[in-house]
Motif scaffolding. Structure first.
Motif, PDB file in Angstrom:
ATOM      1  N   UNK A  25     -38.236   7.705 -15.392  1.00 26.75           N
ATOM      2  CA  UNK A  25     -38.942   7.534 -16.674  1.00 26.75           C
ATOM      3  C   UNK A  25     -38.647   6.176 -17.319  1.00 26.75           C
ATOM      4  N   UNK A  26     -37.952   5.297 -16.587  1.00 26.96           N
ATOM      5  CA  UNK A  26     -37.696   3.911 -17.023  1.00 26.96           C
ATOM      6  C   UNK A  26     -37.075   3.793 -18.411  1.00 26.96           C
ATOM      7  N   UNK A  27     -36.090   4.653 -18.704  1.00 22.57           N
ATOM      8  CA  UNK A  27     -35.435   4.562 -20.010  1.00 22.57           C
ATOM      9  C   UNK A  27     -34.045   3.936 -19.920  1.00 22.57           C
ATOM     10  N   UNK A  28     -33.684   3.406 -18.753  1.00 22.60           N
ATOM     11  CA  UNK A  28     -32.392   2.731 -18.604  1.00 22.60           C
ATOM     12  C   UNK A  28     -31.241   3.665 -18.291  1.00 22.60           C
ATOM     13  N   UNK A  29     -31.537   4.938 -18.101  1.00 22.76           N
ATOM     14  CA  UNK A  29     -30.502   5.902 -17.743  1.00 22.76           C
ATOM     15  C   UNK A  29     -30.995   6.787 -16.601  1.00 22.76           C
ATOM     16  N   UNK A  30     -30.050   7.392 -15.929  1.00 23.13           N
ATOM     17  CA  UNK A  30     -30.372   8.382 -14.901  1.00 23.13           C
ATOM     18  C   UNK A  30     -30.023   9.736 -15.491  1.00 23.13           C
ATOM     19  N   UNK A  31     -31.008  10.593 -15.592  1.00 25.92           N
ATOM     20  CA  UNK A  31     -30.785  11.926 -16.124  1.00 25.92           C
ATOM     21  C   UNK A  31     -30.521  12.871 -14.964  1.00 25.92           C
ATOM     22  N   UNK A  67     -26.920  12.428 -18.882  1.00 24.83           N
ATOM     23  CA  UNK A  67     -27.472  11.149 -18.414  1.00 24.83           C
ATOM     24  C   UNK A  67     -26.339  10.141 -18.232  1.00 24.83           C
ATOM     25  N   UNK A  68     -26.613   9.143 -17.419  1.00 22.16           N
ATOM     26  CA  UNK A  68     -25.644   8.068 -17.189  1.00 22.16           C
ATOM     27  C   UNK A  68     -26.420   6.758 -17.141  1.00 22.16           C
ATOM     28  N   UNK A  69     -25.840   5.698 -17.713  1.00 19.36           N
ATOM     29  CA  UNK A  69     -26.581   4.432 -17.700  1.00 19.36           C
ATOM     30  C   UNK A  69     -26.509   3.789 -16.320  1.00 19.36           C
TER      31      UNK A  69
END
Length: 109
Positions: A25-31, A67-69
């Motif tokens: 989803x290109x939000x800068x984190x991995x959910x 989530x993790x950045x």
């Protein structure tokens, strides 16, 4: 239920993961859900959600933020080795202790 995990093949798979590809989803984190989705699409061996959770929580210093950045993920992948991966999967990773110096290093800028 998943069978025994081939840690050599899993380590190879993890080392080739691209953090930006995981961030669907290109939000800068991995959910967590993105990681589950990635495994189901690209890892062709039995693995199971409980093992994905173990990996995810280890990346997150065992804190369930969901989530993790990307920088933290890349730092974790860079340090990951077969011994630590085996400990994660057996549930004996020392990350349960938040004072673990292996994971309490600042994320790269």
């Amino acid at each position: 239920a998943s069978g025994p995990v081939d840690t050599a093949s899993l380590l190879s798979f993890l080392k080739t993961m691209n953090a930006k590809s995981l961030d669907s989803n290109n939000n800068g984190t991995i959910e967590y859900g993105e990681m589950v989705q990635y495994f189901s699409r690209f890892y062709n061996k039995p693995f199971g959600d409980s093992n994905i959770k173990k990996l995810f929580y280890d990346i997150n210093n065992n804190m369930n933020y969901g989530r993790v950045d990307l920088d933290k993920f890349n730092a974790w992948i860079g340090k990951l080795n077969s011994l630590h991966l085996d400990k994660i999967l057996k549930g004996s990773a020392t990350g349960n202790n938040n004072n673990n110096s292996y994971y309490n290093q600042p994320s790269p800028k």
